[in-house]
Design an enzyme around this catalytic site. Structure first.
Site, PDB file in Angstrom:
ATOM      1  N   VAL A  63      73.645  36.189  49.889  1.00 53.23           N
ATOM      2  CA  VAL A  63      73.878  34.848  50.344  1.00 53.23           C
ATOM      3  C   VAL A  63      73.530  33.678  49.808  1.00 53.23           C
ATOM      4  O   VAL A  63      73.265  33.850  48.912  1.00 53.23           O
ATOM      5  CB  VAL A  63      72.561  34.494  51.768  1.00 53.23           C
ATOM      6  N   LYS A  64      75.172  32.933  49.753  1.00 56.84           N
ATOM      7  CA  LYS A  64      74.442  32.182  48.506  1.00 56.84           C
ATOM      8  C   LYS A  64      74.111  30.259  48.530  1.00 56.84           C
ATOM      9  O   LYS A  64      74.165  30.292  50.407  1.00 56.84           O
ATOM     10  CB  LYS A  64      76.524  31.194  49.109  1.00 56.84           C
ATOM     11  N   ILE A  65      73.686  30.432  47.947  1.00 57.77           N
ATOM     12  CA  ILE A  65      72.672  29.375  48.185  1.00 57.77           C
ATOM     13  C   ILE A  65      72.166  28.181  46.884  1.00 57.77           C
ATOM     14  O   ILE A  65      72.679  28.038  45.460  1.00 57.77           O
ATOM     15  CB  ILE A  65      71.012  29.082  48.265  1.00 57.77           C
TER      16      ILE A  65
END
Ligand code: E4P
Length: 215
Positions: free
Chosen positions: A82-84
């Protein structure tokens, strides 16, 4: 060094996958828009044939929302990361996701100190955007080198994912510095094959082979 493909265009990923060049994939909202297809379906399709990590970007601006999105995204495939975004709320989310064993890729990193904060939060990957720094007159590659030094000084396991790659030299310099991964647009990855002396040499060998085959 691992190569991730920086696109959401499935046919382009498949072509490079067949050449054995796809260790993972990164996407972002702009790449999904460019691909012009449904977000969830696109990620599920990519995740079905790519063995390595597939990054999907969270769109919430608060930590709670990011965590909820992440919990949904990981149901889309066995290899979802997951890109945060590199924000205070983002770093809260990274801490929570690390405790839940959900892998994260901290995106929109433009300084070595941001990378240090992301590593301290427990990020799996940190993505310094080299090309966008070059665009504003900085030397993007300098931060890759500084992040490498900082992570090595303290033994952080967070992987350096060189992003916003604009030309083959970015890949070369990232490899020389020791970035763990480069995420590369398909058209740039294909350029890595090319050298004029290879083409000239091959042409000559094939011409000579025709001669002695005749003899
Ligand atoms: C990385 O994960 C990003 O998707 C990407 O590398 C951004 O590149 P750009 O600056 O060319 O948009």
């Amino acid at each position: 060094m691992e190569f991730f493909i920086d696109t959401a265009e499935v046919d382009k990923i498949k072509e490079l996958h067949d050449m054995g060049l796809v260790d993972g994939v990164t996407t972002n909202p702009s790449l999904i828009k460019k691909a012009g297809r449904d977000h969830e379906q696109t990620i599920k399709e990519i995740s079905s044939f790519v063995k390595g990590p597939v990054s999907v970007e969270a769109l919430s601006e608060d930590a709670e929302g990011m965590v909820k999105e992440a919990e949904e995204y990981v149901k889309w495939g066995h290899n979802i990361v997951v890109k945060i975004p590199m924000t205070p709320e983002g770093m809260k989310a990274v801490r929570k996701l690390a405790k839940k064993n959900i892998k994260t890729n901290v995106t929109l990193v433009f300084s070595p100190l941001q990378a240090l904060i992301a590593a301290k939060a427990g990020a799996t990957y940190v993505s310094p955007f080299i090309g966008r720094l070059d665009d504003i007159g900085h030397v993007g590659m300098d931060i890759i080198a500084q992040i490498r030094d900082i992570f090595d000084n303290y033994g952080y396991e967070t992987k350096i994912l060189a992003a916003s790659i604009r030309h083959p030299t970015h890949v070369l310099d990232s490899a020389l510095i020791g970035a763990d991964v480069a995420t590369v647009p398909p058209e740039i990855l294909k350029k890595l094959f090319n050298h004029p002396l290879t083409e000239i040499g091959l042409k000559k060998f094939l011409e000579d082979a025709k001669q002695w085959k005749k003899e």
